[in-house]
Design a protein around this motif. Structure first.
Motif, mmCIF file in Angstrom:
data_model
loop_
_atom_site.group_PDB
_atom_site.id
_atom_site.type_symbol
_atom_site.label_atom_id
_atom_site.label_comp_id
_atom_site.label_asym_id
_atom_site.label_seq_id
_atom_site.Cartn_x
_atom_site.Cartn_y
_atom_site.Cartn_z
ATOM 1 N N CYS A 1 0.862 -1.188 0.000
ATOM 2 C CA CYS A 1 0.000 0.000 0.000
ATOM 3 C C CYS A 1 0.893 1.231 0.000
ATOM 4 C CB CYS A 1 -0.886 -0.006 1.248
ATOM 5 S SG CYS A 1 -1.648 1.596 1.576
ATOM 6 N N CYS B 1 0.566 3.669 3.357
ATOM 7 C CA CYS B 1 1.233 3.379 4.635
ATOM 8 C C CYS B 1 2.511 2.548 4.455
ATOM 9 C CB CYS B 1 0.272 2.654 5.571
ATOM 10 S SG CYS B 1 -0.282 1.069 4.902
ATOM 11 N N CYS C 1 -7.305 -0.488 2.446
ATOM 12 C CA CYS C 1 -6.093 -1.053 3.051
ATOM 13 C C CYS C 1 -6.432 -1.467 4.480
ATOM 14 C CB CYS C 1 -4.976 -0.012 3.051
ATOM 15 S SG CYS C 1 -3.568 -0.480 4.074
ATOM 16 N N CYS D 1 -4.170 1.141 6.926
ATOM 17 C CA CYS D 1 -4.441 2.579 7.044
ATOM 18 C C CYS D 1 -5.859 2.955 6.612
ATOM 19 C CB CYS D 1 -3.414 3.387 6.254
ATOM 20 S SG CYS D 1 -3.539 3.178 4.461
#
Ligand SMILES: [Zn+2]
Length: 248
Positions: free
Chosen positions: A205, A208, A229, A232
């Motif tokens: 991701c 993050c 995600c 995050c």
């Protein structure tokens, strides 16, 4: 720096001694201020001198010194004239010799003042040239600044117009979206520094920088579902070609 005048002043206090007063003129720039700080704040012994500090720009100071010299020259010239006329009235050789000596001194003073006036005139010319060169350079810079300012304003106006367009477009698109999804998007954007939708690259991701589960990465590549995600909670989309994420 220019010494404007030097005169003796009687000190009023005790002990009754004479204080020599010296007027010092200098320009109010940092190097002169540094040089004269000790004198001005009386941090160094003056040994019977008192200093008056005059702060003016160098052109004014030179002009002042030149006027002083011209006055001095005129006074001495008047003295020479007076003494020359008195030469005829003298009776003894002794009187004559004394006056001749005075005349000699006055003529020398005149010569010195004359030379000083010439020197100051040259200096004045040089400073004037420097000022003119500085003014020309400034004018050139101001032209550049004005031109660049116009250019920047043009770019800025273009960007503002584009922003109005984009905001209108955004409003139109938001009206087409699911309301709860828009609400979630706004919440995440607020909590996550303005970034609510991020790509997943090679299983990571990009919001993050943490890996998402491989199965989820695969679903992201093949499915049509809106996904977040797990770390995050930002909305994620696949940035990889199908078939490359599973190997990550
Ligand atoms: Zn994340």
């Amino acid at each position: 720096m220019t010494v404007i005048s030097e005169q003796e002043a009687k000190q009023t206090g005790n002990p009754p001694s004479q204080v020599r007063e010296i007027s010092i003129a200098h320009s109010p720039d940092s190097d002169d201020a540094f040089m004269f700080y000790g004198l001005a704040k009386e941090l160094i012994p003056a040994n019977g001198y008192r200093f008056e500090h005059i702060l003016q720009d160098i052109q004014t100071l030179n002009e002042r010194a030149r006027r002083g010299n011209e006055q001095l020259l005129q006074m001495e010239r008047d003295k020479v004239k007076k003494w020359e006329s008195r030469l005829n009235e003298l009776k003894t050789p002794r009187e004559y010799a004394a006056l001749a000596r005075e005349l000699d001194i006055a003529k020398k003073t005149n010569q010195t003042a004359d030379e000083e006036i010439k020197r100051l005139a040259i200096e004045h010319g040089e400073v004037k040239k420097q000022v003119e060169a500085g003014e020309a350079a400034l004018a050139e810079k101001e032209t550049v600044v004005a031109r660049e300012g116009t250019e920047i304003k043009g770019v800025l106006d273009g960007l503002r117009a584009r922003m109005v367009e984009l905001e209108a477009e955004r409003e139109r698109l938001v009206a087409l979206c699911d309301r709860s999804l828009v609400g979630k998007y706004e919440r995440i954007r607020k909590q996550r520094g303005g970034l609510a939708v991020v790509p997943v690259v090679a299983g990571t991701c990009k919001g993050c920088q943490r890996n998402i589960p491989p199965q989820m990465a695969n679903n992201l590549l093949t499915g049509t579902e809106i996904m977040s995600c797990p770390n995050c909670h930002r909305f994620i989309y696949a940035a990889d070609e199908p078939g490359t994420a599973a190997s990550a």
